[in-house]
Design an enzyme around this catalytic site. Structure first.
Site, PDB file in Angstrom:
ATOM      1  N   HIS A 320      -5.361 -14.534 -37.032  1.00 31.42           N
ATOM      2  CA  HIS A 320      -5.722 -14.745 -38.441  1.00 31.42           C
ATOM      3  C   HIS A 320      -4.476 -15.154 -39.199  1.00 31.42           C
ATOM      4  CE1 HIS A 320      -7.212 -13.867 -42.503  1.00 31.42           C
ATOM      5  NE2 HIS A 320      -8.413 -13.964 -41.977  1.00 31.42           N
ATOM      6  N   ASP A 378     -14.717 -12.346 -37.200  1.00 33.78           N
ATOM      7  CA  ASP A 378     -15.682 -13.236 -36.560  1.00 33.78           C
ATOM      8  C   ASP A 378     -15.938 -12.907 -35.103  1.00 33.78           C
ATOM      9  OD1 ASP A 378     -16.151 -14.799 -38.813  1.00 33.78           O
ATOM     10  OD2 ASP A 378     -14.267 -15.849 -38.518  1.00 33.78           O
TER      11      ASP A 378
HETATM   12  N1  ACO Z   1      -5.791 -18.051 -28.951  1.00 33.26           N
HETATM   13  C1  ACO Z   1      -4.639 -18.401 -28.344  1.00 33.26           C
HETATM   14  N2  ACO Z   1      -3.475 -18.592 -28.966  1.00 33.26           N
HETATM   15  C2  ACO Z   1      -3.467 -18.441 -30.302  1.00 33.26           C
HETATM   16  C3  ACO Z   1      -4.621 -18.083 -31.029  1.00 33.26           C
HETATM   17  C4  ACO Z   1      -5.811 -17.884 -30.310  1.00 33.26           C
HETATM   18  N3  ACO Z   1      -6.937 -17.544 -30.938  1.00 33.26           N
HETATM   19  N4  ACO Z   1      -4.350 -18.009 -32.343  1.00 33.26           N
HETATM   20  C5  ACO Z   1      -3.048 -18.311 -32.455  1.00 33.26           C
HETATM   21  N5  ACO Z   1      -2.507 -18.572 -31.220  1.00 33.26           N
HETATM   22  C6  ACO Z   1      -1.102 -18.874 -30.946  1.00 33.26           C
HETATM   23  C7  ACO Z   1      -0.756 -20.304 -31.355  1.00 33.26           C
HETATM   24  O1  ACO Z   1      -0.916 -21.212 -30.283  1.00 33.26           O
HETATM   25  C8  ACO Z   1       0.682 -20.156 -31.781  1.00 33.26           C
HETATM   26  O2  ACO Z   1       1.477 -20.147 -30.615  1.00 33.26           O
HETATM   27  P1  ACO Z   1       2.995 -20.746 -30.662  1.00 33.26           P
HETATM   28  O3  ACO Z   1       3.726 -19.913 -31.686  1.00 33.26           O
HETATM   29  O4  ACO Z   1       3.484 -20.573 -29.273  1.00 33.26           O
HETATM   30  O5  ACO Z   1       2.846 -22.184 -31.093  1.00 33.26           O
HETATM   31  C9  ACO Z   1       0.753 -18.756 -32.382  1.00 33.26           C
HETATM   32  O6  ACO Z   1      -0.322 -18.024 -31.773  1.00 33.26           O
HETATM   33  C10 ACO Z   1       0.580 -18.756 -33.896  1.00 33.26           C
HETATM   34  O7  ACO Z   1      -0.619 -19.470 -34.196  1.00 33.26           O
HETATM   35  P2  ACO Z   1      -0.842 -20.300 -35.531  1.00 33.26           P
HETATM   36  O8  ACO Z   1      -1.993 -21.191 -35.322  1.00 33.26           O
HETATM   37  O9  ACO Z   1       0.456 -20.910 -35.943  1.00 33.26           O
HETATM   38  O10 ACO Z   1      -1.191 -19.141 -36.524  1.00 33.26           O
HETATM   39  P3  ACO Z   1      -1.935 -19.289 -37.865  1.00 33.26           P
HETATM   40  O11 ACO Z   1      -1.680 -18.042 -38.600  1.00 33.26           O
HETATM   41  O12 ACO Z   1      -1.615 -20.558 -38.535  1.00 33.26           O
HETATM   42  O13 ACO Z   1      -3.462 -19.422 -37.384  1.00 33.26           O
HETATM   43  C11 ACO Z   1      -5.714 -19.025 -36.905  1.00 33.26           C
HETATM   44  C12 ACO Z   1      -4.425 -18.492 -37.553  1.00 33.26           C
HETATM   45  C13 ACO Z   1      -5.971 -20.479 -37.334  1.00 33.26           C
HETATM   46  C14 ACO Z   1      -6.883 -18.170 -37.363  1.00 33.26           C
HETATM   47  C15 ACO Z   1      -5.551 -18.978 -35.372  1.00 33.26           C
HETATM   48  O14 ACO Z   1      -5.224 -17.666 -34.974  1.00 33.26           O
HETATM   49  C16 ACO Z   1      -6.814 -19.455 -34.633  1.00 33.26           C
HETATM   50  O15 ACO Z   1      -6.977 -20.654 -34.444  1.00 33.26           O
HETATM   51  N6  ACO Z   1      -7.708 -18.505 -34.204  1.00 33.26           N
HETATM   52  C17 ACO Z   1      -8.946 -18.857 -33.566  1.00 33.26           C
HETATM   53  C18 ACO Z   1      -9.959 -19.295 -34.621  1.00 33.26           C
HETATM   54  C19 ACO Z   1     -10.531 -18.148 -35.431  1.00 33.26           C
HETATM   55  O16 ACO Z   1     -10.914 -17.116 -34.900  1.00 33.26           O
HETATM   56  N7  ACO Z   1     -10.612 -18.358 -36.738  1.00 33.26           N
HETATM   57  C20 ACO Z   1     -11.197 -17.374 -37.648  1.00 33.26           C
HETATM   58  C21 ACO Z   1     -10.185 -16.807 -38.561  1.00 33.26           C
HETATM   59  S1  ACO Z   1     -10.961 -15.529 -39.547  1.00 33.26           S
HETATM   60  C22 ACO Z   1     -11.689 -16.293 -40.851  1.00 33.26           C
HETATM   61  O17 ACO Z   1     -11.363 -17.394 -41.196  1.00 33.26           O
HETATM   62  C23 ACO Z   1     -12.773 -15.553 -41.598  1.00 33.26           C
END
Ligand code: ACO
Length: 443
Positions: A320, A378
């Site tokens: 998140h 979610d």
């Molecule tokens: N699975 C695997 N790796 C992940 C995941 C995941 N679900 N989420 C983040 N990472 C990794 C990224 O690849 C990144 O790795 P790196 O640092 O080696 O490049 C690191 O964790 C940080 O991720 P970011 O995308 O930079 O983190 P951010 O805070 O911007 O993203 C987000 C948050 C978009 C929710 C992300 O965790 C994601 O895509 N999750 C899956 C989608 C999801 O469940 N969304 C719902 C959010 S809740 C809501 O909106 C109500």
């Protein structure tokens, strides 16, 4: 008509101190700092352009507070979510959705009389103008229910001229109650329209969530068996989604409202923003992922893929932008999921087994621990909503029903804020510099 309480008392914008200093290209600027009641303080850069002829740059507003608010507080590092100071798990465990609505709108939990008055007023606004029924018929038979929501909620602005003078606190209140009251009716009608069943009118004898389930799932041909466990689960899901401070759709509502626009149109703008897969659509994606994994023996393969940088696959429902700890809503959602499946005699639902094992494995895995990736709301909500009987296209609609109170509370707070101005972000312009017009025959 009851008296209107304002959630925004005199601004308690904290002790200002002028010891913020910013040095840019050799010049130093004093920037006031405002302390929050909890959480990070803010540096006021609103006069920076006038002093320095420079803007600040923050795409996605990840470091920018767009407003002062007293409604919702999130501490993502510690997994805390408070509505008006009350922890989300306590509200979900002990209260009901309408009580949370009152809290978000007016700033405090209602006493018995205040609650019964509020419930009565909401209940008496649940019906839609009969003419709206024809409005639905203008949509294609296979229209996505979110498309219908955007259109119908926007159209409410044409129906209620008596509650759209935003400078009148009584009209603001009436518009707010109308929106909270009518949203379940609009959503249930969008669903019924999409599946070709007759609209079911609201029943004043039922509470907010039981009434919503009844409008969605009862049909004239047979008696609908109401289950209080499922209605309670629906109510909790509404509480969990009711507000989440300045997220994309809430900021959209505030920005639309900052021009003095009609409140129903502002909420329609919020619904449009929520529709996006990065915002309201993630629970659907989490459910599809669990279905794709299918059984627990496939989990290691998907964990491996999630960790592989060359594979775009991510564990949906994990991670998140704000929570770098267990999302406090996910804890309640997981419990609610178990309750719903137990009530339906579906304790062995394979997707729940996959979800629980996936969570267990991911939470012991160094990759997820190090990146602070925990289940978000979610992760369990898709399974729960599907078990309640909703198809995936309705998931975001349910989110919109719940979030309406948050949008409207934030909109009211903005209108009542003496510091409010029309939203007008600036930009870093990197396009062509000035050049002379070239006649067509010389291009
Ligand atoms: N699975 C695997 N790796 C992940 C995941 C995941 N679900 N989420 C983040 N990472 C990794 C990224 O690849 C990144 O790795 P790196 O640092 O080696 O490049 C690191 O964790 C940080 O991720 P970011 O995308 O930079 O983190 P951010 O805070 O911007 O993203 C987000 C948050 C978009 C929710 C992300 O965790 C994601 O895509 N999750 C899956 C989608 C999801 O469940 N969304 C719902 C959010 S809740 C809501 O909106 C109500």
């Amino acid at each position: 008509m009851t008296s209107i309480q304002s959630p925004v008392d005199e601004s308690n914008r904290a002790e200002n101190s002028a010891d913020g200093k910013l040095t840019v290209e050799g010049s130093t600027y004093d920037l006031p700092i405002y302390k929050s009641s909890i959480g990070p303080a803010v540096v006021d850069i609103s006069r920076m352009y006038a002093q320095s002829d420079m803007f600040t740059y923050d795409p996605g507003f990840t470091s920018t507070a767009s407003c002062e608010s007293k409604i919702t507080y999130i501490d993502g590092g510690n997994g805390i979510l408070l509505y008006r100071g009350y922890p989300i798990d306590q509200l979900a465990e002990n209260g009901n959705f309408l009580e949370s609505c009152y809290l978000l709108l007016y700033g405090d939990l209602p006493n018995k009389d205040q609650f019964s008055d509020f419930e009565n007023r909401i209940t008496r606004h649940t019906m839609l103008h009969e003419q709206m029924h024809s409005f639905y018929k203008g949509f294609r038979r296979d229209a996505h229910p979110m498309a219908i929501m955007v259109g119908v909620v926007g159209a409410l602005s044409a129906f209620y001229h008596d509650s759209t003078d935003i400078n009148d606190p009584v009209q603001r209140d009436v518009a707010s109650l109308r929106m909270i009251a009518k949203m379940p009716t609009i959503a249930a009608m969008a669903y019924k329209y999409a599946i070709g069943q007759p609209f079911v009118p609201p029943q004043n004898s039922l509470d907010y969530s039981a009434n919503f389930l009844n409008m969605c799932f009862s049909v004239p041909a047979e008696e609908y068996k109401r289950d209080p466990v499922l209605a309670r689960a629906m109510d909790r899901i509404f509480i969990l989604h009711a507000d989440h401070e300045q997220n994309a759709s809430t900021s959209t509502v505030r920005l639309a409202g900052s021009s003095g626009a009609n409140p129903f149109a502002c909420i329609a703008a919020g619904i449009a923003c929520l529709w996006g897969p990065s915002h309201g659509g993630a629970n659907e994606a989490a459910l599809s992922m669990l279905e794709e994994i299918g059984s627990v023996e496939h989990i290691p393969e998907y964990i491996k893929r999630a960790k592989d940088k060359s594979d775009p696959f991510r564990l949906m429902g994990f991670g998140h932008r704000v929570y770098k700890n267990y999302d406090p809503r996910a804890t309640v959602m997981q419990k609610t999921c178990h309750e719903v499946l137990d009530a339906l005699g579906a304790r062995d639902e394979p997707l729940l087994q996959v979800a629980m094992e996936l969570e267990r494995i991911a939470r012991e895995d160094e990759y997820f621990i190090e990146k602070k990736l925990y289940p978000n709301i979610d992760f369990y909500s898709g399974i729960t909503l599907r078990a309640l009987g909703f198809p995936a296209e309705m998931f975001t609609v349910l989110f919109a029903v719940a979030r309406t109170v948050g949008w409207i509370a934030q909109w009211k707070e903005m209108i009542e804020d003496p510091h409010q101005r029309i939203g007008r972000p600036r930009q870093l312009y990197t396009g062509p510099t000035q050049r002379d017009y070239i006649p067509e025959n010389q291009r």
